[in-house]
Design an enzyme around this catalytic site. Structure first.
Site, PDB file in Angstrom:
ATOM      1  CB  CYS A  60      -0.918  -0.015   1.223  1.00  0.00           C
ATOM      2  SG  CYS A  60      -2.032   1.397   1.271  1.00  0.00           S
ATOM      3  CB  CYS A  64      -1.572   3.916   8.190  1.00  0.00           C
ATOM      4  SG  CYS A  64      -2.642   4.558   6.880  1.00  0.00           S
ATOM      5  CB  CYS A  67      -0.889  -0.094   8.314  1.00  0.00           C
ATOM      6  SG  CYS A  67      -1.638  -1.344   7.230  1.00  0.00           S
ATOM      7  CB  CYS A 104     -15.501  -7.483   6.757  1.00  0.00           C
ATOM      8  SG  CYS A 104     -16.806  -7.357   7.970  1.00  0.00           S
ATOM      9  CB  CYS A 135     -18.616  -5.242   5.649  1.00  0.00           C
ATOM     10  SG  CYS A 135     -17.604  -3.861   6.239  1.00  0.00           S
ATOM     11  CB  CYS A 195     -18.427  -0.229   9.358  1.00  0.00           C
ATOM     12  SG  CYS A 195     -17.292  -1.063  10.491  1.00  0.00           S
ATOM     13  NE  ARG A 267     -17.257  -5.843  13.916  1.00  0.00           N
ATOM     14  CZ  ARG A 267     -17.531  -5.038  12.882  1.00  0.00           C
ATOM     15  NH1 ARG A 267     -16.610  -4.240  12.416  1.00  0.00           N
ATOM     16  NH2 ARG A 267     -18.716  -5.045  12.333  1.00  0.00           N
TER      17      ARG A 267
HETATM   18  N1  SAM Z   1      -6.695   0.411   3.202  1.00  0.00           N
HETATM   19  C1  SAM Z   1      -7.967   0.673   3.710  1.00  0.00           C
HETATM   20  C2  SAM Z   1      -7.991   1.823   4.669  1.00  0.00           C
HETATM   21  O1  SAM Z   1      -6.975   2.156   5.263  1.00  0.00           O
HETATM   22  O2  SAM Z   1      -9.071   2.409   4.835  1.00  0.00           O
HETATM   23  C3  SAM Z   1      -8.664  -0.512   4.346  1.00  0.00           C
HETATM   24  C4  SAM Z   1      -7.899  -1.470   5.233  1.00  0.00           C
HETATM   25  S1  SAM Z   1      -7.174  -0.810   6.720  1.00  0.00           S
HETATM   26  C5  SAM Z   1      -6.087  -2.125   7.166  1.00  0.00           C
HETATM   27  C6  SAM Z   1      -8.515  -0.827   7.879  1.00  0.00           C
HETATM   28  C7  SAM Z   1      -8.248  -0.404   9.314  1.00  0.00           C
HETATM   29  O3  SAM Z   1      -7.549  -1.432  10.014  1.00  0.00           O
HETATM   30  C8  SAM Z   1      -7.407   0.810   9.572  1.00  0.00           C
HETATM   31  O4  SAM Z   1      -8.125   2.002   9.410  1.00  0.00           O
HETATM   32  C9  SAM Z   1      -7.030   0.630  11.023  1.00  0.00           C
HETATM   33  O5  SAM Z   1      -7.987   1.220  11.872  1.00  0.00           O
HETATM   34  C10 SAM Z   1      -7.033  -0.893  11.209  1.00  0.00           C
HETATM   35  N2  SAM Z   1      -5.679  -1.422  11.430  1.00  0.00           N
HETATM   36  C11 SAM Z   1      -4.692  -1.531  10.520  1.00  0.00           C
HETATM   37  N3  SAM Z   1      -3.576  -2.019  11.071  1.00  0.00           N
HETATM   38  C12 SAM Z   1      -3.841  -2.225  12.384  1.00  0.00           C
HETATM   39  C13 SAM Z   1      -3.078  -2.711  13.491  1.00  0.00           C
HETATM   40  N4  SAM Z   1      -1.815  -3.037  13.352  1.00  0.00           N
HETATM   41  N5  SAM Z   1      -3.680  -2.801  14.693  1.00  0.00           N
HETATM   42  C14 SAM Z   1      -4.978  -2.430  14.821  1.00  0.00           C
HETATM   43  N6  SAM Z   1      -5.740  -1.976  13.829  1.00  0.00           N
HETATM   44  C15 SAM Z   1      -5.193  -1.852  12.617  1.00  0.00           C
HETATM   45 FE1  SF4 Z   2      -2.818   1.252   3.389  1.00  0.00          FE
HETATM   46 FE2  SF4 Z   2      -2.728   0.095   5.770  1.00  0.00          FE
HETATM   47 FE3  SF4 Z   2      -3.151   2.711   5.621  1.00  0.00          FE
HETATM   48 FE4  SF4 Z   2      -5.072   0.988   4.783  1.00  0.00          FE
HETATM   49  S1  SF4 Z   2      -4.324   1.235   6.883  1.00  0.00           S
HETATM   50  S2  SF4 Z   2      -4.350   2.838   3.727  1.00  0.00           S
HETATM   51  S3  SF4 Z   2      -3.788  -0.666   3.984  1.00  0.00           S
HETATM   52  S4  SF4 Z   2      -1.285   1.628   4.973  1.00  0.00           S
END
Ligand code: SAM
Ligand code: SF4
Ligand code: DTB
Length: 321
Positions: A60, A64, A67, A104, A135, A195, A267
């Site tokens: 990606c 973030c 992530c 989901c 979802c 959500c 949740r």
């Molecule tokens: N890429 C898309 C986005 O960011 O909207 C969808 C997938 S993203 C992985 C969805 C959510 O997963 C993120 O907004 C975050 O809140 C949660 N998430 C991601 N990595 C995480 C982690 N290591 N621990 C807890 N929650 C996490």
């Molecule tokens: Fe990409 Fe992870 Fe951020 Fe979603 S949460 S936009 S998968 S870096």
């Protein structure tokens, strides 16, 4: 803020100070209020089960800080292109057979290109045809995309605010808070259930946790589903090694979400594997009434379905059908 002011309910608009006052209540008083609110709106013993599938993994472009799927961090996550429809259907069938009511699908995108959306539309149609709630979480949506998903039969779109506006810049720099609000607006306007939740344990202050909850509760209407994630620390991400959040503070966050969003499903999301049964039970007592169900989240682990069924059983709780 005193107890008398907190009693002036029901209310629809929450100031951060009011939410902080909830956080500051004695634990027993907070739990009593959360449970009372929960019982006024839901069967307290029914828990909604959602199963997650990563339909496109890793690589990606975003940054973030939590992530494991961001291309710029070296986390050992293997990139996987969009899954074929047959694999998605098989996973959804298995989830249904295991007792999940919602499926989901998550993609590691900044947002879908229009050509990405077509195969996802087919996935939504196919999962819906199995009789499950659908979802997806695909990142930011552009004009017209939410409508295409709605037409396909999408029930929920997951897009998190993640944290409070003032702390957001510490965690993500490649998109703005307002971008997220814009996507949520598009989802809402298309008639799809929202959500939307966040993550705690990012090193934020209690004021920022309260700020996140106030943002969510003040969405009009509040999200139908509110995932509260405890950070799962993954080696290679910037937040690996952050100071862990006290589990009781996590339970408080759940309780405050329940009180401020009485009609929403709250949740208990990522982080359950690291939590232990006692803390999970407290979260369910605090008004959480939905969990991710199945041994994997997107790239990290989740308790095995059998263990979750045993936990619910022990608590005299049952899956919501
Ligand atoms: N890429 C898309 C986005 O960011 O909207 C969808 C997938 S993203 C992985 C969805 C959510 O997963 C993120 O907004 C975050 O809140 C949660 N998430 C991601 N990595 C995480 C982690 N290591 N621990 C807890 N929650 C996490
Ligand atoms: Fe990409 Fe992870 Fe951020 Fe979603 S949460 S936009 S998968 S870096
Ligand atoms: C949400 O709020 N939590 C889920 C779902 N929405 C998509 C994702 C949790 C991801 C945890 C880290 C991982 O497994 O990669």
């Amino acid at each position: 803020m005193n107890e008398a002011m907190l009693q002036m309910k029901p209310q629809t608009e929450w100031s951060v100070a009011q939410v902080e006052a909830l956080f500051a209540l004695p634990f027993s008083d907070l739990m009593y209020r959360a449970q009372t609110t929960h019982r006024n709106h839901f069967d307290p013993n029914a828990v909604q089960l959602s199963t997650l599938l990563s339909i496109k993994t890793g690589g990606c472009s975003e940054d973030c800080g939590y992530c494991p799927q961001a291309a710029r961090y070296s986390t050992g996550v293997e990139n996987q292109d969009l899954l074929p429809l047959s694999e998605v259907i098989a996973a959804a069938q298995a989830a249904k057979a295991n007792g999940a009511s919602r499926f989901c699908m998550g993609a590691a995108w900044r947002g879908p290109k229009d050509r990405d959306l077509e195969p996802v539309v087919e996935m939504v149609k196919a999962v819906k045809a199995l009789g499950m709630e659908t979802c997806v979480t695909l990142g930011m949506l552009r004009d017209g995309q939410a409508e295409k998903l709605k037409t396909a039969g999408l029930d929920y779109y997951n897009h998190n605010l993640d944290t409070a506006p003032e702390f957001y810049g510490e965690i993500i720099s490649t998109r703005e808070y307002q971008d997220r609000l814009d996507t949520l607006g598009r989802v809402r306007n298309a008639g799809i259930n929202v959500c939307c939740g966040g993550i705690v344990g990012l090193g934020e202050s209690r004021a920022s946790r309260a700020g996140l909850i106030a943002q969510l509760a003040n969405l009009d209407p509040p999200p139908e589903s509110v995932p509260i994630n405890m950070l799962v620390q993954v080696e290679g991400t910037p937040l690996y090694g952050a100071e862990a959040l006290d589990p009781i503070e996590f339970v408080r966050t759940i309780a405050v979400a329940r009180i401020t969003m009485p009609q929403s499903f709250v949740r208990l999301s990522a982080g359950r594997q690291e939590m232990g049964e006692a803390i999970q039970a407290l979260c369910l007592l605090a008004g959480a009434n939905s969990i991710f169900y199945g041994e994997k989240l997107l790239t990290t682990g989740n308790p095995e379905a059998e263990r979750d069924r045993a936990l619910l059983d022990k608590l005299g709780m049952h899956p919501l059908v």
